[in-house]
Motif scaffolding. Structure first.
Motif: not given
Ligand code: CU
Ligand code: C2O
Length: 522
Positions: A447-451, A500-507, A511-513
């Motif tokens: 899926g997409d991620h806002p970086f 990090h990813c700014h979908i905060v549940q990801h970032g 752990r997408m940071m």
């Molecule tokens: Cu994300």
């Protein structure tokens, strides 16, 4: 938690029954689809007149070129749904927090006092500043309950920035800890300005924020469970949308006029594909201030953390009413947000338009942006997702049949990685002070991620292989299966920063940071 859920389930059934009766009134319905027809029954307030103004910060000017103010984070109550109060968090009692306005070159001094029962910080999203003022916990402790901290830094470039905690982001931001910071310089744009923070919330029919583990209703209206697991994977999309803290507002405009709309997306996960029916947006700016030239757009994608600066011409006849909506946009695996959402209604007053439409209220050439050097060898940042733990990871939900979560490919705990590392177990990316680097952000997830990069604005070079217009950004969508190449120069401030990813549940949670260390040459 268990007890609360049983109560909620009851409330849901009532809400679901209530929703099914036909009603001709236009409503701010968010038919949230979790990707497979499962959704939260949405509370559906009708569009009403609500002032959208946000309070200006009560700022002092203790010295020339210095702006000083106090922000207190504390619990409050909001009324998102008519007649229901929602326990919220606020800076100085309002959601969004006070609008901070400054000029380029001003020093901003903010005394944060924490009256919450949990630790917090303020991150100045998009601002070029020293790492110890950035609101992360890389260099200093968070601000504990009852304590204060003073942020102080110089605002070096014009733009629309925003502030939010960098701790427990999912809860603290959705609960209301966010506000705007506008840094101005003379830009030749003359249209009257409207500032909007568009945020979604996940509420039950009584206005309470739903826990991450809550009950979904499937396409046939049958109750299914959702889980923490789903929220990790999808991000926490809400079921009502507020502009400046007001759900389902009506905005008043005048035929034959231009307005400047400056919009922030402080939502924790939701993407907006903004569209004003029958109107065109003229985009003049983005995260880091103005573009070089205006760009005409039918709709504008705004991911969590991003900002956009638009000119809108109201060319329809007096008395027209149109809908501001988020059109369909699928960020793939992580959303159900591929349904259209009505956010606001725009009502023209009865004054007829002048015979000759006024010209664009901005210079044709908005500014000149210095192009960064893109000759260094690109570094790769590969975005992936994976499953941790067994089939009964903490997404388990007591054996309740769950068609909604079964739509996910595997049971387990989702984690999101950058270069196969999971924050905080990461190898810092190194840069020398003053160095310009080229980063390839390669999305190999589903899926997409806002970086988002802290502390330094970057220039997108190519997006999915296409050359990007010259602009300064700090948050950019990396579409599923695609690569975004950016150039960034690490000027002025040495030390540790985050990306990090700014979908905060990801970032934060997923752990997408990663960590960036800028060092002085020795
Ligand atoms: Cu994300
Ligand atoms: Cu707006 Cu690290 O975030």
């Amino acid at each position: 938690m268990r007890f609360r859920l049983r109560g909620l389930r009851h409330a849901f059934w009532l809400a679901a029954l209530g929703c099914s009766s036909p009603d001709p009134t236009p409503r701010a319905v968010v038919p949230e689809d979790a990707g497979d027809g499962c959704h939260f029954p949405a509370p559906v307030p009708a569009f009403t007149e609500r002032p959208l103004d946000m309070p200006p910060a009560a700022a002092r000017r203790p010295a020339p070129r210095t702006i000083e103010l106090d922000l207190t984070a504390a619990p409050t109550l909001m009324e998102y749904l008519p007649g229901h109060s929602t326990p919220a968090f606020a800076y100085n009692g309002t959601v969004p927090g006070p609008v901070i306005e400054a000029r380029v070159g001003d020093r901003l001094v903010v005394h944060l006092t924490n009256h919450l029962a949990e630790a917090t910080t303020i991150h100045w999203h998009g601002v070029h500043l020293p790492p110890e003022m950035d609101g992360t916990t890389l260099l200093r402790d968070p601000v504990w309950p009852g304590e204060s901290f003073t942020y102080s830094f110089v605002l070096s470039s014009a733009g629309l920035y925003w502030y939010h905690p960098h701790l427990h982001e999912s809860r603290q931001i959705e609960r209301g800890l966010y506000g705007t910071l506008i840094v101005r310089e003379d830009d030749g744009v003359t249209a009257p300005e409207r500032l909007m923070m568009i945020q979604d919330l996940l509420l039950d029919a009584n206005g309470a924020l739903l826990p991450d583990e809550a009950i979904l209703v499937d396409a046939n209206g049958a109750a299914r469970t959702n889980s923490v697991h789903t929220m990790e994977m999808m991000g926490r999309d809400g079921n009502v949308v507020a502009i400046n803290g007001r759900v389902a507002p009506i905005l008043h405009v005048r035929a034959g006029t231009w307005e400047r709309w400056r919009i922030v997306n402080p939502s924790v996960a939701r993407y907006y594909a903004l569209r004003l029916d029958g109107h065109t947006f003229v985009q003049i700016g983005t995260d880091g201030g103005l573009l070089e030239r205006p760009i005409m757009n039918a709709d504008v994608l705004l991911t969590p953390g991003e900002r956009v600066d638009l000119l809108v011409y109201f060319g329809a006849p007096a008395g027209t009413r149109v809908t501001l909506r988020s059109g369909q946009y699928s960020r793939r695996r992580y959303t159900g947000g591929n349904t259209s959402i009505d956010i606001a209604q725009v009502q023209y007053d009865d004054t007829p338009a002048p015979a000759t439409p006024p010209p664009l209220p901005a210079p044709a050439r908005l500014r000149t942006i210095e192009k960064l050097d893109t000759s260094s060898r690109p570094r790769s940042f590969i975005l992936r997702e994976s499953i941790q733990g067994g089939t009964t990871g903490h997404g388990g939900h007591g054996g309740v049949a769950s068609d909604c979560t079964a739509a996910l490919p595997y049971p387990g705990l989702y984690v999101f990685s950058i270069n196969d590392e999971l924050y905080p177990d990461v190898t810092p990316v190194r840069a020398a002070l003053g160095e310009t680097q080229v980063w390839d952000v390669i999305n190999q997830s589903s899926g997409d991620h806002p970086f988002h990069v802290h502390g330094f604005q970057f220039q997108p070079v190519t997006v999915a292989g296409y050359a990007a217009p010259l602009q300064w950004k700090d948050t950019i969508n990396v579409p599923y299966g695609r690569t975004v190449r950016i150039a960034v120069r690490f000027d002025d401030f040495a030390g540790p920063f985050l990306y990090h990813c700014h979908i905060v549940q990801h970032g934060a949670g997923g752990r997408m940071m990663g960590e960036l260390r800028v060092s002085r040459p020795d």
